[in-house]
Design a protein around this motif. Structure first.
Motif, PDB file in Angstrom:
ATOM      1  N   LYS A 135       0.842  -1.188   0.000  1.00 60.55           N
ATOM      2  CA  LYS A 135       0.000   0.000   0.000  1.00 60.55           C
ATOM      3  C   LYS A 135       0.884   1.247   0.000  1.00 60.55           C
ATOM      4  O   LYS A 135       1.880   1.310   0.710  1.00 60.55           O
ATOM      5  N   GLY A 136       0.529   2.223  -0.819  1.00 57.69           N
ATOM      6  CA  GLY A 136       1.327   3.438  -0.934  1.00 57.69           C
ATOM      7  C   GLY A 136       2.304   3.422  -2.090  1.00 57.69           C
ATOM      8  O   GLY A 136       2.971   4.435  -2.357  1.00 57.69           O
ATOM      9  N   THR A 172       7.399   4.307  -2.650  1.00 56.10           N
ATOM     10  CA  THR A 172       6.114   4.437  -1.959  1.00 56.10           C
ATOM     11  C   THR A 172       6.027   5.811  -1.295  1.00 56.10           C
ATOM     12  O   THR A 172       7.039   6.484  -1.100  1.00 56.10           O
ATOM     13  N   THR A 173       4.808   6.188  -0.932  1.00 56.05           N
ATOM     14  CA  THR A 173       4.640   7.465  -0.238  1.00 56.05           C
ATOM     15  C   THR A 173       5.333   7.430   1.124  1.00 56.05           C
ATOM     16  O   THR A 173       5.936   8.418   1.548  1.00 56.05           O
ATOM     17  N   GLN A 174       5.277   6.287   1.798  1.00 56.22           N
ATOM     18  CA  GLN A 174       5.891   6.194   3.125  1.00 56.22           C
ATOM     19  C   GLN A 174       7.418   6.179   3.077  1.00 56.22           C
ATOM     20  O   GLN A 174       8.073   6.445   4.094  1.00 56.22           O
ATOM     21  N   ASP A 175       7.992   5.897   1.885  1.00 58.13           N
ATOM     22  CA  ASP A 175       9.443   5.987   1.712  1.00 58.13           C
ATOM     23  C   ASP A 175       9.858   7.355   1.180  1.00 58.13           C
ATOM     24  O   ASP A 175      11.031   7.542   0.819  1.00 58.13           O
ATOM     25  N   PHE A 176       8.920   8.280   1.087  1.00 54.98           N
ATOM     26  CA  PHE A 176       9.193   9.658   0.654  1.00 54.98           C
ATOM     27  C   PHE A 176       9.877   9.720  -0.708  1.00 54.98           C
ATOM     28  O   PHE A 176      10.704  10.585  -0.977  1.00 54.98           O
ATOM     29  N   HIS A 197      14.840  -0.975   1.892  1.00 54.52           N
ATOM     30  CA  HIS A 197      14.552   0.441   1.704  1.00 54.52           C
ATOM     31  C   HIS A 197      15.880   1.192   1.618  1.00 54.52           C
ATOM     32  O   HIS A 197      16.744   1.023   2.478  1.00 54.52           O
TER      33      HIS A 197
END
Length: 288
Positions: A135-136, A172-176, A197
């Motif tokens: 997700k993201g 992903t969004t959470q990994d900026f 990551h």
């Protein structure tokens, strides 16, 4: 228990050769976006085959993979056995979006049309199965590779092969927006394996590839030169931002890079032209 990937038998990646192959194939100057290469785990009788995916719709989408029985056939543009079609329509559910595709074990892996997912197209059964990403995950041109002048459209997901199998690079969004690397486990459907990551920003990168268990990233220097500037070793977790290997380009932009563990060649798709380079490892004898 963490997965164990190949202990590279070739030693350190030192350099790449001058371009070994340079061809427009069947469509000189047409179809700017695409990819090509070899199957590292070919079916019997197909060991010499090469594949090519050309994005025939808006430089974004494709619905077939094209085959050539030898490298010579690809160079002169004689496609035998021809196309294997995923779907008669283009684009539609489970057809190809973006140029960063690979063939492995008789199946094509690619970014599914309009999905944050990897599609696996079995060339024999013609069945498509999917692997949903976390997700993201950025998709639909929200997490492209870029240079200072432009971004390469629909390059959100980059599939890669090396000596240990199949990988996917994305963000992903959470990994900026930083690169994420995941192992893809074979099967119908494929499964998401271990994930890492990184701290390199994806839109500061023009392309990625895997070679002998290590992730490499490139950046645009000028119209004649691309630099392999970054590496990430998933076994040790070590990142390097000073790899400093320069590629001589025969066209300004590289839309796709695929490493072939069959012959240690790096296959580039460059503004509709196909170019290949020999990867030079310290323990290989044939470093010409």
């Amino acid at each position: 228990m963490p997965a164990v990937f190949c202990n590279c038998p070739y030693g350190q990646f030192l350099n790449i050769s001058e371009p070994r192959v340079y061809t427009a194939g069947e469509y000189p100057g047409s179809y700017k976006y695409g990819a090509w290469g070899r199957d590292p785990k070919p079916e019997a009788g197909k060991e010499s085959w090469y594949w090519r995916v050309i994005l025939t719709s808006s430089n974004r989408y494709a619905h077939y993979v094209r085959f050539y029985s030898t490298l010579s056939s690809l160079i002169i543009g004689v496609s035998v056995p021809g196309n294997v079609q995923i779907n008669p329509s283009n684009p539609t559910t489970n057809t190809i979006q973006g140029p960063n595709n690979v063939l492995y074990g008789g199946a094509l892996y690619y970014n599914c049309y309009n999905k944050d997912a990897v599609c696996r197209f079995n060339l024999t059964s013609k069945i498509v199965t999917t692997l949903d990403l976390p997700k993201g995950t950025r998709y639909n041109a929200k997490g492209n590779f870029c240079n200072l002048e432009e971004c390469y459209q629909c390059t959100d997901l980059d599939l890669a092969t090396d000596e240990s199998g199949i990988w996917v690079v994305y963000t992903t969004t959470q990994d900026f927006g930083n690169l994420v690397l995941s192992k893809v486990e074979e099967g119908e459907p494929p499964k998401l394996g271990q994930t890492w990551h990184t701290s390199v920003y994806k839109q500061a990168v023009t392309n990625t590839f895997m070679a002998c268990g290590v992730l490499y990233a490139t950046r645009y220097v000028n119209q004649e030169v691309e630099e392999i500037f970054y590496s990430f070793n998933p076994v040790t977790g070590q990142e390097r931002f000073n790899v400093g290997i320069f590629m001589k380009k025969l066209a300004p932009n590289i839309q796709a890079l695929n490493y072939s563990p069959v012959d240690q060649m790096l296959h580039a798709y460059c503004d509709s032209y196909m170019v290949s380079y020999k990867v030079q490892f310290e323990l290989l004898d044939n470093q010409s």
